[in-house]
Design an enzyme around this catalytic site. Structure first.
Site, PDB file in Angstrom:
ATOM      1  N   GLY A  90      43.463  41.650  -3.527  1.00  0.00           N
ATOM      2  CA  GLY A  90      43.017  42.508  -2.439  1.00  0.00           C
ATOM      3  C   GLY A  90      42.063  43.628  -2.800  1.00  0.00           C
ATOM      4  O   GLY A  90      42.037  44.657  -2.114  1.00  0.00           O
ATOM      5  N   ASN A 145      38.838  43.772  -2.440  1.00  0.00           N
ATOM      6  CA  ASN A 145      37.915  43.973  -1.322  1.00  0.00           C
ATOM      7  C   ASN A 145      38.618  44.679  -0.166  1.00  0.00           C
ATOM      8  O   ASN A 145      38.040  45.548   0.483  1.00  0.00           O
ATOM      9  CB  ASN A 145      37.354  42.623  -0.846  1.00  0.00           C
ATOM     10  CG  ASN A 145      36.182  42.160  -1.674  1.00  0.00           C
ATOM     11  OD1 ASN A 145      35.103  42.724  -1.599  1.00  0.00           O
ATOM     12  ND2 ASN A 145      36.399  41.154  -2.486  1.00  0.00           N
ATOM     13  N   ARG A 149      42.965  30.192   2.825  1.00  0.00           N
ATOM     14  CA  ARG A 149      43.316  29.062   3.699  1.00  0.00           C
ATOM     15  C   ARG A 149      42.094  28.743   4.567  1.00  0.00           C
ATOM     16  O   ARG A 149      41.514  29.651   5.169  1.00  0.00           O
ATOM     17  CB  ARG A 149      44.511  29.398   4.598  1.00  0.00           C
ATOM     18  CG  ARG A 149      45.773  29.757   3.893  1.00  0.00           C
ATOM     19  CD  ARG A 149      46.268  28.658   2.985  1.00  0.00           C
ATOM     20  NE  ARG A 149      46.583  27.441   3.726  1.00  0.00           N
ATOM     21  CZ  ARG A 149      46.850  26.277   3.132  1.00  0.00           C
ATOM     22  NH1 ARG A 149      46.789  26.177   1.807  1.00  0.00           N
ATOM     23  NH2 ARG A 149      47.132  25.207   3.838  1.00  0.00           N
ATOM     24  N   LEU A 153      40.485  27.775   7.849  1.00  0.00           N
ATOM     25  CA  LEU A 153      40.929  27.902   9.242  1.00  0.00           C
ATOM     26  C   LEU A 153      40.261  26.829  10.104  1.00  0.00           C
ATOM     27  O   LEU A 153      39.088  26.510   9.912  1.00  0.00           O
ATOM     28  CB  LEU A 153      40.601  29.303   9.753  1.00  0.00           C
ATOM     29  CG  LEU A 153      41.312  30.429   8.977  1.00  0.00           C
ATOM     30  CD1 LEU A 153      40.655  31.770   9.245  1.00  0.00           C
ATOM     31  CD2 LEU A 153      42.792  30.474   9.343  1.00  0.00           C
ATOM     32  N   HIS A 198      31.967  35.812   0.645  1.00  0.00           N
ATOM     33  CA  HIS A 198      31.943  34.629  -0.227  1.00  0.00           C
ATOM     34  C   HIS A 198      31.177  34.977  -1.498  1.00  0.00           C
ATOM     35  O   HIS A 198      30.093  35.567  -1.420  1.00  0.00           O
ATOM     36  CB  HIS A 198      31.268  33.462   0.490  1.00  0.00           C
ATOM     37  CG  HIS A 198      31.228  32.213  -0.315  1.00  0.00           C
ATOM     38  ND1 HIS A 198      32.327  31.403  -0.476  1.00  0.00           N
ATOM     39  CD2 HIS A 198      30.221  31.646  -1.020  1.00  0.00           C
ATOM     40  CE1 HIS A 198      31.996  30.380  -1.251  1.00  0.00           C
ATOM     41  NE2 HIS A 198      30.738  30.509  -1.610  1.00  0.00           N
ATOM     42  N   ASP A 231      31.973  28.466   5.211  1.00  0.00           N
ATOM     43  CA  ASP A 231      30.949  29.251   4.496  1.00  0.00           C
ATOM     44  C   ASP A 231      29.548  29.045   5.063  1.00  0.00           C
ATOM     45  O   ASP A 231      28.559  29.014   4.328  1.00  0.00           O
ATOM     46  CB  ASP A 231      30.946  28.882   2.995  1.00  0.00           C
ATOM     47  CG  ASP A 231      32.279  29.138   2.322  1.00  0.00           C
ATOM     48  OD1 ASP A 231      32.618  28.420   1.365  1.00  0.00           O
ATOM     49  OD2 ASP A 231      33.002  30.049   2.798  1.00  0.00           O
TER      50      ASP A 231
HETATM   51  C1  GRF Z   1      36.456  37.604  -3.985  1.00  0.00           C
HETATM   52  O1  GRF Z   1      35.590  37.263  -5.047  1.00  0.00           O
HETATM   53  C2  GRF Z   1      35.952  36.983  -2.704  1.00  0.00           C
HETATM   54  O2  GRF Z   1      34.535  36.858  -2.630  1.00  0.00           O
HETATM   55  C3  GRF Z   1      36.567  35.626  -2.770  1.00  0.00           C
HETATM   56  O3  GRF Z   1      37.865  35.830  -3.283  1.00  0.00           O
HETATM   57  C4  GRF Z   1      37.837  36.978  -4.146  1.00  0.00           C
HETATM   58  C5  GRF Z   1      38.931  37.900  -3.668  1.00  0.00           C
HETATM   59  O4  GRF Z   1      39.076  38.990  -4.505  1.00  0.00           O
HETATM   60  N1  GRF Z   1      36.595  34.953  -1.493  1.00  0.00           N
HETATM   61  P1  GRF Z   1      40.019  40.227  -4.053  1.00  0.00           P
HETATM   62  O5  GRF Z   1      41.370  39.654  -3.672  1.00  0.00           O
HETATM   63  O6  GRF Z   1      39.356  40.903  -2.890  1.00  0.00           O
HETATM   64  O7  GRF Z   1      40.065  41.079  -5.266  1.00  0.00           O
END
Ligand code: GRF
Length: 196
Positions: free
Chosen positions: A12, A14, A91, A93, A109, A145
């Site tokens: 998590g 991000n 997952r 969707l 992504h 994507d």
């Molecule tokens: C990120 O690199 C995102 O682009 C990808 O999964 C990773 C998640 O990282 N879809 P985090 O859980 O946000 O650290």
């Protein structure tokens, strides 16, 4: 105030950057963090930041994705989100769920879409001998994507890079790009943002 639900499957990082950004004069606030993994590190970090959390385990639903997604929508309803941010939600969707949130769901992504949809994006960029890599925030559509691009961040590929070292550099760019794009999107600005 726009209410934002954030979906995670892993650590998590991000999600943390998105939550940290939604303060002060920001026109949105996080209303819930949801994961399909009850032990996701992202749920622990969300709770530490005072954001409500939900876990909806996909495994009991087996291959019945619509049933899993009905459970997602039922779990979300009390929080009344206006917008969903997918942040490392692993997952896929179905069109049924995605169309129910058309124009109200974003995803990040770790590649410069349309290059390298799907998984293992950094290894594929290195195998191809790319000199730059990056990340993309896009609106979610039923094609994986593939939705309208709202922002991209580019980073150089350095000599000796491995998928892990490249992923770490791209992740730092993700942490800048996603909050910036979320704010623009909530303020109605859909033209793409390019970083750096
Ligand atoms: C990120 O690199 C995102 O682009 C990808 O999964 C990773 C998640 O990282 N879809 P985090 O859980 O946000 O650290």
């Amino acid at each position: 105030m726009t209410r934002v639900a954030i979906f995670v499957s892993g650590g998590g990082s991000n999600m943390v950057k998105l939550v940290e950004s939604m303060t002060g004069d920001h026109p949105a606030r996080p209303c819930v963090v949801l994961s399909n993994q009850a032990d996701a590190g992202g749920l622990v970090r969300a709770r530490e930041m005072g954001v409500p959390t939900i876990a909806v385990d996909h495994k009991p639903f087996g291959k019945d994705r619509p049933a899993f997604e009905d459970a997602l929508n039922a779990a979300l309803a009390p929080y009344a989100p206006d917008l969903i941010c997918l942040a490392g939600f692993m997952r896929v969707l179905t069109a049924g769920f995605v169309n129910g949130w058309a124009g109200k769901m974003l995803n990040i992504h770790p590649s410069l879409l349309p290059k390298y949809t799907g998984l293992h994006t950094h290894a594929r960029a290195l195998e191809a001998g790319d000199t730059e890599a990056g990340c993309t925030v896009h609106e979610v559509t039923p094609v994986l994507d593939d939705g309208p691009i709202l922002g991209q961040g580019r980073v150089p590929v350095e000599p000796g890079d491995t998928p892990d070292t490249l992923a770490a550099r791209v992740l730092t760019m993700e942490h800048r790009l996603y909050p910036a794009v979320l704010r623009r999107f909530v303020e109605g600005e859909k033209s793409p943002l390019f970083l750096p």
